[in-house]
Design an enzyme around this catalytic site. Structure first.
Site, short mmCIF file in Angstrom:
data_model
loop_
_atom_site.label_atom_id
_atom_site.label_comp_id
_atom_site.label_asym_id
_atom_site.label_seq_id
_atom_site.Cartn_x
_atom_site.Cartn_y
_atom_site.Cartn_z
N ARG A 169 -1.39 2.18 -8.51
CA ARG A 169 -2.10 1.51 -7.41
C ARG A 169 -3.55 2.01 -7.32
NH1 ARG A 169 2.30 -0.47 -7.87
NH2 ARG A 169 3.85 -0.77 -6.23
N SER A 242 3.14 -3.06 1.58
CA SER A 242 3.33 -1.61 1.80
C SER A 242 2.09 -1.06 2.48
CB SER A 242 3.52 -0.90 0.46
OG SER A 242 4.59 -1.47 -0.24
N GLU A 337 -2.52 2.25 1.81
CA GLU A 337 -2.79 1.41 0.63
C GLU A 337 -3.84 0.33 0.90
OE1 GLU A 337 0.44 0.19 -2.20
OE2 GLU A 337 -0.27 -1.78 -1.60
P1 FAD Z 1 -7.77 -8.99 -0.42
O1 FAD Z 1 -6.83 -8.42 0.59
O2 FAD Z 1 -8.58 -10.14 -0.02
O3 FAD Z 1 -8.72 -7.82 -0.92
C1 FAD Z 1 -8.18 -6.57 -1.31
C2 FAD Z 1 -9.31 -5.69 -1.85
O4 FAD Z 1 -9.82 -6.26 -3.04
C3 FAD Z 1 -10.51 -5.59 -0.89
O5 FAD Z 1 -11.07 -4.31 -1.02
C4 FAD Z 1 -11.46 -6.65 -1.42
O6 FAD Z 1 -12.81 -6.38 -1.08
C5 FAD Z 1 -11.23 -6.54 -2.91
N1 FAD Z 1 -11.48 -7.79 -3.65
C6 FAD Z 1 -10.90 -9.00 -3.43
N2 FAD Z 1 -11.35 -9.89 -4.34
C7 FAD Z 1 -12.22 -9.23 -5.14
C8 FAD Z 1 -13.00 -9.60 -6.27
N3 FAD Z 1 -12.99 -10.83 -6.80
N4 FAD Z 1 -13.79 -8.64 -6.85
C9 FAD Z 1 -13.83 -7.38 -6.36
N5 FAD Z 1 -13.10 -6.98 -5.29
C10 FAD Z 1 -12.31 -7.90 -4.70
N6 FAD Z 1 0.67 -5.31 -3.90
C11 FAD Z 1 1.26 -4.82 -5.02
O7 FAD Z 1 0.60 -4.11 -5.80
N7 FAD Z 1 2.57 -5.08 -5.32
C12 FAD Z 1 3.34 -5.83 -4.53
O8 FAD Z 1 4.51 -6.05 -4.83
C13 FAD Z 1 2.77 -6.35 -3.33
N8 FAD Z 1 3.52 -7.08 -2.48
C14 FAD Z 1 2.98 -7.54 -1.31
C15 FAD Z 1 3.78 -8.25 -0.44
C16 FAD Z 1 3.28 -8.73 0.76
C17 FAD Z 1 4.17 -9.51 1.69
C18 FAD Z 1 1.91 -8.50 1.08
C19 FAD Z 1 1.33 -9.05 2.34
C20 FAD Z 1 1.10 -7.78 0.22
C21 FAD Z 1 1.63 -7.28 -0.99
N9 FAD Z 1 0.85 -6.54 -1.89
C22 FAD Z 1 1.41 -6.06 -3.05
C23 FAD Z 1 -0.57 -6.24 -1.59
C24 FAD Z 1 -1.54 -7.39 -1.99
O9 FAD Z 1 -0.88 -8.63 -2.04
C25 FAD Z 1 -2.22 -7.13 -3.33
O10 FAD Z 1 -2.93 -5.93 -3.30
C26 FAD Z 1 -3.16 -8.27 -3.73
O11 FAD Z 1 -3.67 -8.05 -5.02
C27 FAD Z 1 -4.31 -8.46 -2.75
O12 FAD Z 1 -4.94 -9.69 -3.08
P2 FAD Z 1 -5.91 -10.43 -2.06
O13 FAD Z 1 -6.57 -11.54 -2.80
O14 FAD Z 1 -5.18 -10.81 -0.84
O15 FAD Z 1 -6.97 -9.28 -1.76
P1 NAP Z 2 12.69 -0.73 -3.55
O1 NAP Z 2 13.26 -1.42 -4.72
O2 NAP Z 2 13.50 -0.61 -2.30
O3 NAP Z 2 12.25 0.71 -4.00
C1 NAP Z 2 11.69 1.62 -3.05
C2 NAP Z 2 10.62 2.42 -3.76
O4 NAP Z 2 11.24 3.17 -4.79
C3 NAP Z 2 9.62 1.51 -4.37
O5 NAP Z 2 8.41 1.71 -3.71
C4 NAP Z 2 9.58 1.85 -5.84
O6 NAP Z 2 8.34 2.33 -6.30
C5 NAP Z 2 10.54 3.00 -6.00
N1 NAP Z 2 11.50 2.67 -7.09
C6 NAP Z 2 12.63 1.94 -6.99
N2 NAP Z 2 13.27 1.90 -8.18
C7 NAP Z 2 12.52 2.61 -9.04
C8 NAP Z 2 12.64 2.93 -10.43
N3 NAP Z 2 13.68 2.51 -11.15
N4 NAP Z 2 11.66 3.66 -10.99
C9 NAP Z 2 10.61 4.08 -10.28
N5 NAP Z 2 10.43 3.80 -8.96
C10 NAP Z 2 11.38 3.08 -8.35
O7 NAP Z 2 11.26 -1.40 -3.15
P2 NAP Z 2 10.94 -2.73 -2.37
O8 NAP Z 2 10.31 -2.40 -1.07
O9 NAP Z 2 12.14 -3.65 -2.38
O10 NAP Z 2 9.82 -3.37 -3.30
C11 NAP Z 2 10.16 -3.87 -4.58
C12 NAP Z 2 8.97 -3.78 -5.50
O11 NAP Z 2 7.91 -4.55 -4.97
C13 NAP Z 2 8.45 -2.36 -5.66
O12 NAP Z 2 8.04 -2.16 -6.97
C14 NAP Z 2 7.25 -2.31 -4.74
O13 NAP Z 2 6.22 -1.46 -5.18
C15 NAP Z 2 6.78 -3.75 -4.75
N6 NAP Z 2 6.15 -4.08 -3.46
C16 NAP Z 2 4.89 -3.62 -3.24
C17 NAP Z 2 4.24 -3.93 -2.05
C18 NAP Z 2 2.82 -3.48 -1.83
O14 NAP Z 2 2.20 -3.96 -0.89
N7 NAP Z 2 2.27 -2.64 -2.65
C19 NAP Z 2 4.88 -4.66 -1.07
C20 NAP Z 2 6.18 -5.09 -1.32
C21 NAP Z 2 6.81 -4.79 -2.53
P3 NAP Z 2 7.12 1.38 -6.75
O15 NAP Z 2 6.53 0.91 -5.47
O16 NAP Z 2 6.23 2.32 -7.49
O17 NAP Z 2 7.66 0.29 -7.60
#
Ligand code: FAD
Ligand code: NAP
Length: 351
Positions: A169, A242, A337
């Site tokens: 991340r 998250s 995050e």
């Molecule tokens: P924004 O929220 O609009 O921006 C995020 C950041 O990126 C800001 O700092 C912004 O200035 C910058 N930015 C945006 N566009 C650009 C650009 N073109 N150039 C430079 N900087 C830029 N994230 C995960 O990693 N894994 C997940 O599984 C995941 N699941 C999610 C589930 C839900 C329900 C939600 C709400 C969020 C989740 N996220 C997850 C977080 C998020 O969706 C991601 O980080 C996504 O990439 C953000 O995209 P955005 O376009 O909405 O960015």
């Molecule tokens: P989950 O499966 O309940 O797991 C909980 C946490 O444990 C996760 O954060 C995941 O880390 C870690 N994990 C689970 N299994 C793993 C494995 N085999 N090896 C290493 N790490 C493991 O998580 P969840 O909430 O349902 O989400 C599912 C996936 O979607 C996850 O990968 C999560 O990161 C992603 N997600 C991200 C966001 C976001 O905003 N960043 C939001 C929703 C979901 P990791 O997070 O490193 O995978």
């Protein structure tokens, strides 16, 4: 640069433009559909010494107050294939394209690599910022390079995957937040790469099925179903995914924690251990907690939610109490995050 004058809109509400649906206004707002429009907007902001907030889908932002500068929606579009060779190909995608639609387009074209990243909200341009990841796959696994506008050098550049310094991340873009505007990304995909089904939820989903017969689209559909069961849809319960990163600690710290808390959930690597932040928060009693307008989701404690009529300050107040509890009980520092604006609120709540 010549052409029509840049005329951003004044005092624009951002409430519908962030998935937490927090009320905030941009002093100035504009969209950039190509590099010329982008440069014109950035030049305008620079001339007036105004801060710029690059906006995608607003799904990784906490807007805890009005933004005093220019909010610039990056809308560069386009998708095309190149380098098609022996079952692999490069997919080039504009920063303004929707991420999930891009994943579905790739799997429906028969290519593997992005399927575990289905249903992540937001744009392609934001995907490299935190090196989006889910179910054991990160963007960096498929990324070839990122085309950017470098505001420091005043030039378009191509950064290789290595130059982006991706981590968990994390990326170069997070460390130099105002410098680069992502314009497009190139992804290497393959028709024959192995599917990655190691995460428990995916293993359980496909339990008893013939793995060899699965397609990338099957996996994407599984991810969609698993996510939809567990994670709140921002259109119905506003959230930013998250709220905290899973903390990565040394093996020594993990072993000492495990002695005190034998049930602690962690994923142990060679040099470090990743703790499940959701478990830490849950153990402190926060899962399902609700203040007046904000709360902690009842199925995933890592997700903070906005029930409506709340303010960013309330959400940050709740987040700081959670952080302090986890620190007091486990001596583990939780890092937020999503990106918090304005900076003054970040400082007020020590994030
Ligand atoms: P924004 O929220 O609009 O921006 C995020 C950041 O990126 C800001 O700092 C912004 O200035 C910058 N930015 C945006 N566009 C650009 C650009 N073109 N150039 C430079 N900087 C830029 N994230 C995960 O990693 N894994 C997940 O599984 C995941 N699941 C999610 C589930 C839900 C329900 C939600 C709400 C969020 C989740 N996220 C997850 C977080 C998020 O969706 C991601 O980080 C996504 O990439 C953000 O995209 P955005 O376009 O909405 O960015
Ligand atoms: P989950 O499966 O309940 O797991 C909980 C946490 O444990 C996760 O954060 C995941 O880390 C870690 N994990 C689970 N299994 C793993 C494995 N085999 N090896 C290493 N790490 C493991 O998580 P969840 O909430 O349902 O989400 C599912 C996936 O979607 C996850 O990968 C999560 O990161 C992603 N997600 C991200 C966001 C976001 O905003 N960043 C939001 C929703 C979901 P990791 O997070 O490193 O995978």
């Amino acid at each position: 640069m010549t052409g029509k004058p840049f005329e951003p809109a004044a005092n624009v509400s951002l409430q519908s433009r962030n998935t937490l649906r927090l009320p905030a206004e941009a002093a100035w707002y504009a969209r950039a559909g190509d590099v010329t429009e982008l440069r014109r907007a950035l030049d305008w902001a620079d001339r007036q010494d105004l801060p710029v907030l690059l906006l995608g889908g607003g799904s990784n932002l906490v807007l805890a107050g009005d933004f005093p500068g220019l909010v610039l929606r990056v809308s560069l579009g386009g998708r095309c294939w190149s380098g098609v060779d022996n079952g692999s190909a490069i997919l080039e995608v504009g920063a303004g394209e929707n991420w999930h639609e891009t994943v579905m387009y790739s799997v429906r074209s028969g290519y593997r690599g992005l399927e575990n990243l289905a249903l992540i909200p937001g744009t392609v341009g934001a995907a490299p910022i935190q090196n989006i990841g889910a179910y054991g796959v990160e963007l960096s696994h498929a990324l070839v390079d990122v085309s950017v506008w470098d505001r420091e050098q005043g030039a378009e550049r191509v950064l290789t995957c290595e130059e982006c310094a991706f981590g968990y991340r994390d990326s170069l873009f997070k460390r130099q937040p105002e410098r680069y505007v992502v314009l497009k990304v190139r992804l290497r995909l393959s028709k024959r790469a192995p599917l990655r089904l190691g995460y428990r939820d995916l293993e359980e989903f496909f339990d008893g099925q013939a793995i060899d017969a699965l397609t990338a689209e099957d996996v994407a559909q599984a991810v969609i179903q698993v996510r939809s069961r567990k994670l709140p849809d921002p259109d119905f319960l506003p959230n930013a995914g998250s709220f905290f990163k899973n903390p990565v600690v040394s093996l020594a710290q993990f072993e000492s924690l495990q002695q005190r808390f034998p049930d602690i959930v962690a994923y142990v690597g060679q040099d470090s251990a990743k703790l499940a932040a959701g478990w830490l928060i849950d153990q402190c009693g926060w899962k399902g907690h609700r203040d007046a307008h904000v709360g902690v989701h009842n199925r995933q404690a890592l997700v903070l939610v906005h029930h409506g009529d709340g303010q960013g300050g309330e959400l940050l107040g709740l987040a700081s109490r959670i952080r302090d509890d986890v620190q007091a009980r486990y001596s583990v520092a939780l890092e937020v995050e999503p990106r918090i604006f304005p900076v003054s609120m970040r400082e007020e709540f020590r994030f």
